[in-house]
Design an enzyme around this catalytic site. Structure first.
Site, PDB file in Angstrom:
ATOM      1  N   PHE A 100      43.752  65.608  47.286  1.00 52.21           N
ATOM      2  CA  PHE A 100      44.922  65.476  48.145  1.00 52.21           C
ATOM      3  C   PHE A 100      46.167  65.224  47.297  1.00 52.21           C
ATOM      4  O   PHE A 100      46.155  64.384  46.401  1.00 52.21           O
ATOM      5  CB  PHE A 100      44.709  64.313  49.132  1.00 52.21           C
ATOM      6  CG  PHE A 100      45.907  64.064  50.007  1.00 52.21           C
ATOM      7  CD1 PHE A 100      46.315  65.018  50.938  1.00 52.21           C
ATOM      8  CD2 PHE A 100      46.640  62.891  49.893  1.00 52.21           C
ATOM      9  CE1 PHE A 100      47.421  64.802  51.736  1.00 52.21           C
ATOM     10  CE2 PHE A 100      47.748  62.664  50.696  1.00 52.21           C
ATOM     11  CZ  PHE A 100      48.152  63.621  51.616  1.00 52.21           C
ATOM     12  N   GLN A 101      47.209  65.955  47.586  1.00 48.99           N
ATOM     13  CA  GLN A 101      48.479  65.874  46.854  1.00 48.99           C
ATOM     14  C   GLN A 101      48.318  66.104  45.351  1.00 48.99           C
ATOM     15  O   GLN A 101      49.034  65.529  44.536  1.00 48.99           O
ATOM     16  CB  GLN A 101      49.209  64.546  47.129  1.00 48.99           C
ATOM     17  CG  GLN A 101      49.661  64.452  48.589  1.00 48.99           C
ATOM     18  CD  GLN A 101      50.666  63.356  48.848  1.00 48.99           C
ATOM     19  OE1 GLN A 101      50.642  62.312  48.214  1.00 48.99           O
ATOM     20  NE2 GLN A 101      51.562  63.586  49.809  1.00 48.99           N
ATOM     21  N   MET A 107      81.194  82.520  48.331  1.00 52.53           N
ATOM     22  CA  MET A 107      81.062  83.366  47.148  1.00 52.53           C
ATOM     23  C   MET A 107      80.200  84.586  47.452  1.00 52.53           C
ATOM     24  O   MET A 107      80.453  85.686  46.958  1.00 52.53           O
ATOM     25  CB  MET A 107      80.479  82.558  45.983  1.00 52.53           C
ATOM     26  CG  MET A 107      80.566  83.263  44.645  1.00 52.53           C
ATOM     27  SD  MET A 107      82.267  83.696  44.199  1.00 52.53           S
ATOM     28  CE  MET A 107      82.750  82.261  43.240  1.00 52.53           C
ATOM     29  N   LYS A 110      46.882  58.128  38.696  1.00 49.28           N
ATOM     30  CA  LYS A 110      46.900  56.832  39.384  1.00 49.28           C
ATOM     31  C   LYS A 110      45.965  55.814  38.739  1.00 49.28           C
ATOM     32  O   LYS A 110      46.318  54.639  38.604  1.00 49.28           O
ATOM     33  CB  LYS A 110      46.527  57.032  40.853  1.00 49.28           C
ATOM     34  CG  LYS A 110      46.726  55.780  41.680  1.00 49.28           C
ATOM     35  CD  LYS A 110      46.522  56.020  43.156  1.00 49.28           C
ATOM     36  CE  LYS A 110      46.870  54.756  43.936  1.00 49.28           C
ATOM     37  NZ  LYS A 110      46.655  54.944  45.377  1.00 49.28           N
ATOM     38  N   GLU A 156      62.945  64.155  47.163  1.00 51.96           N
ATOM     39  CA  GLU A 156      62.810  64.003  45.709  1.00 51.96           C
ATOM     40  C   GLU A 156      63.817  64.835  44.923  1.00 51.96           C
ATOM     41  O   GLU A 156      64.218  64.473  43.822  1.00 51.96           O
ATOM     42  CB  GLU A 156      61.391  64.359  45.256  1.00 51.96           C
ATOM     43  CG  GLU A 156      60.337  63.321  45.633  1.00 51.96           C
ATOM     44  CD  GLU A 156      59.730  63.566  47.004  1.00 51.96           C
ATOM     45  OE1 GLU A 156      60.256  64.415  47.758  1.00 51.96           O
ATOM     46  OE2 GLU A 156      58.725  62.909  47.322  1.00 51.96           O
TER      47      GLU A 156
END
Lengths: 163, 572
Positions: free
Chosen positions: B115-116, B480, B165, B53
């Protein structure tokens, strides 16, 4: 310097955390913060007591204005204003303290709103410094509990914060 | 139920159609399955399936940076949203207009540790311009409309819309608002005319005027107005890392980039000027170093910015002008032409001084017969692409070399993470850019450390046939970090050496791409020419340049020092 900032914001969930999050993320001080809906139910009014140099206060005002939910911001210290805070304090009121606590309450123009055999519950309003003075003036050992609302403020005369 | 009612998921899609979205970058998951089902049944925008993502958000961000349009990403709840956070924070720091749609667990499950589940609006609040949690199907369309409006107006930024949802399953009629008004949000567009007049007169009467242009010029599409103005007044100009391309780098008035790794002439002119015009820039720590040192020289500062909070944040401004850069610069140009104000003071002496600084030739470097110099690779890339490529970079030495040695004449060609400094953006940035400009040359200048932070996206590039050219400046160090350890930590290279590097040629091939390993300076140009040749036009080419391990980026202003306290290569 201590500043009292008043703001009107959309009365939406999460709006409060946007403001408090801004202060913590940018390292600004919050001495107190109060918020409640206004007569227009879609708006909340918040009073923030903060402190900082002129540059920091300027940034605080700008950053607050930048939040999408904030409708209007006013630094009350830019003009004349009135400040009030409510404190409820529970003190010992047994034989040793009973008379003194009544006297101190009167001197600070407080009101006893609950009484028991051993305690008084007193409400006092005034500027935050007046409430501090009350706490300073009574015997620390007599204080059982305190709760303060944080300062609210409003401009004097024609100074109005409205949408 | 009314027959013209559609599901919340379909409403989301219809909103994106209304906004004329061409690409949605995303990754499916439980909470967005309804939305994905609606994505499946449409063909007005293309969904680009990434492999993580974070890359979805970076790619959408680059789509925006390279086109000026709002980038759109779609992720699921919980880990989908948390993975997106780095991408969102990256876009926020550089003020990139984006809309991120995240799925959320159903409204009845919010707060149940489902969940999630995670508090996506809470987690993203400090790194978005604004965010919304939609709790009613009726609000989806108006919320998405607001999201696009807030993201793209004023000082742009990412806006997240979190949609549970169950809301995407419920049905309601679709009605996309034509316009949107928020009483609490009214960005100022027009600059104050009195301030603009004052600014112009100061600039025209200055002995040592200087222009300092930033990312706001690029984001505000004001580069032609800026160029017109700067050429008309004849003053020297520098640019921040984010502003490169806002003024043509090949113009003789351009002094190069300023800041920590800016040119000697740009930093000195910035320090020594008497009137400074800052346009869409924010005087950040990597640009002016120590603000007290900067303010030790008296000068009058004019600052044009759309965000009032950018003004007088780190440096006190004398003439603030709040407004959209394009509007203010147009007013300045109009004023200049209408009033026929003649330039009174010759800038000859000022340019003489500047030419002396220029003569230090601070970006010169010694090529080597055996070791490939990273600067040489970037110079050759510029030459082979005739300066006409879109260049994305990751973060580190290679990023600075790309900025220093690939002069940009056009805006929106230089795509990098300046504010947050996010390693790993390079490849997903190249994806978003290549999708937006399918026929353009897109090169990702990166290093072997950064590229591995989003290396999985080679798979996305294969799926979508993206012919990106990856220029990997491989010095086997986090360059760097190593440079700072060499200068400031007594050569103690703590954890900055990359052992166990993969064989990048095989890796590229494993993903179905072309890999090249280049170890000799004489092979640099042939390799780049081959990569950009017609033969490999359709292919992603991973060029692994084995470069000089000890090369450093110069000039450099050490952390906390001032603009005139640069270290150059010759000082060491």
């Amino acid at each position: 310097m201590r500043h009292i900032i008043s703001l009107l914001m959309e009365n939406e969930s999460g709006a409060l955390s946007r403001v408090s999050g801004l202060f913590s993320a940018r390292g600004y001080n919050i001495e107190s913060l109060t918020v409640a809906p206004t007569e227009d139910a879609s708006l909340s009014r918040m009073t923030i007591v903060t402190s900082g140099s002129d540059e920091i206060i300027e940034q605080i005002i700008k950053q607050l204005n930048k939040l999408i939910d904030v409708v209007k911001v006013l630094d009350l210290n830019d003009g004349k204003f009135i400040e009030r805070e409510l404190m409820i304090v529970k003190v010992k009121a047994n034989a040793q303290y009973r008379d003194e606590m009544k006297r101190m309450c009167d001197i600070f123009r407080g009101r006893i709103i609950d009484v028991s055999d051993s305690s008084f519950t007193i409400e006092i309003t005034g500027s935050s410094s007046k409430l501090d003075a009350y706490i300073e003036s009574i015997d620390k050992a007599a204080i059982l509990e305190t709760v303060r609302t944080g300062a609210s403020g409003i401009g004097r005369g024609d100074r109005i914060l409205k949408v | 139920m009314n027959s013209n009612h559609i599901s919340g998921a379909e409403i989301v899609i219809r909103c994106l159609h209304e906004e004329k979205v061409k690409f949605v970058f995303g990754y499916p998951g439980g909470a967005v399955l309804n939305i994905y089902d609606a994505v499946f049944q449409q063909n007005k925008f293309k969904h680009v399936l990434v492999r993580h993502e974070q890359a979805a958000v970076h790619a959408a961000d680059a789509y925006s940076r390279s086109t000026g349009k709002v980038g759109v990403a779609l992720v699921t709840s919980g880990p989908g949203a948390t993975n997106a956070v780095t991408g969102i924070a990256t876009a926020y720091m550089d003020s990139i207009p984006m809309v991120i749609i995240s799925g959320q667990v159903p409204t009845y499950a919010i707060g149940q540790d489902a969940f999630q589940e995670c508090d996506t609006v809470g987690i993203t609040r400090p790194c978005v311009k604004h965010n919304f949690l939609v709790k009613d199907v009726k609000d989806i369309a108006s919320t998405i409309k607001k999201a696009f409006y807030v993201a793209s107006s004023g000082r742009p930024g990412p806006v997240l819309v979190d949609i549970p949802k169950d809301i995407t399953a419920e049905k309601y009629e679709f009605n996309y608002p034509k316009s949107v008004h928020l009483r609490s949000y009214n960005p100022i567009i027009k600059g104050h005319s009195g301030q603009i007049k004052k600014a112009l007169s100061l600039l025209l009467n200055a002995k040592k005027p200087m222009i300092y242009s930033g990312g706001g010029v690029v984001l505000g599409d004001a580069s032609s107005q800026l160029t017109k103005f700067v050429r008309a007044i004849g003053a020297p100009i520098t640019s921040t890392l984010m502003g490169l391309g806002g003024f043509p780098a090949s113009d003789k008035q351009f002094l190069g980039m300023l800041g920590m790794h800016g040119t000697y002439e740009a930093n000195m002119a910035m320090q020594e000027c008497d009137v400074l015009l800052a346009v869409g820039a924010r005087f950040d720590d990597r640009v002016i170093g120590n603000p007290e040192h900067f303010l030790s020289k008296p000068r009058t500062i004019i600052h044009i910015d759309i965000d009032p909070s950018s003004i007088s944040k780190r440096v006190k401004i004398d003439i603030p002008i709040v407004g959209h850069v394009i509007s203010v610069l147009t007013d300045l140009n109009d004023l200049l032409s209408k009033e026929k104000i003649k330039q009174n003071i010759s800038l000859k002496h000022w340019f003489k001084e500047i030419d002396q600084w220029r003569s230090t030739n601070c970006l010169s470097f010694k090529n080597d017969k055996k070791l490939i110099k990273p600067q040489f690779v970037v110079q050759t890339l510029h030459q082979v692409t005739k300066g006409d490529a879109f260049i994305t970079s990751d973060v580190g030495q290679h990023q600075m070399w790309a900025a220093q040695y690939y002069p940009f004449d056009k805006p929106r060609r230089w795509i990098n993470s300046g504010g947050l400094g996010t390693m790993g953006v390079g490849l997903p940035y190249a994806m978003g850019t290549q999708l937006a400009h399918p026929d353009a040359m897109v090169a990702c200048v990166t290093g072997e450390a950064s590229i591995q932070m989003c290396i999985q996206e080679l798979s996305t590039c294969k799926q979508f046939h993206l012919p990106i050219k990856i220029v990997n400046l491989n010095n086997r160090y986090m360059g760097m970090v190593r440079q700072w350890q060499e200068f400031f930590y007594g050569n103690r290279y703590a954890e900055s050496y990359m052992e166990a590097l993969p064989d990048f040629v095989k890796l590229a091939e494993a993903y179905g791409h072309v890999g090249m390993k280049i170890e000799k300076p004489s092979d640099v140009e042939p390799a780049l020419k081959e990569a950009f040749s017609n033969k490999l036009k359709e292919r992603l080419v991973f060029m692994d340049f084995i470069t000089d391990q000890k090369e450093n980026v110069f000039p450099m202003i050490p952390n906390g020092k001032g603009l005139s306290e640069m270290i150059t290569a010759e000082d060491l």
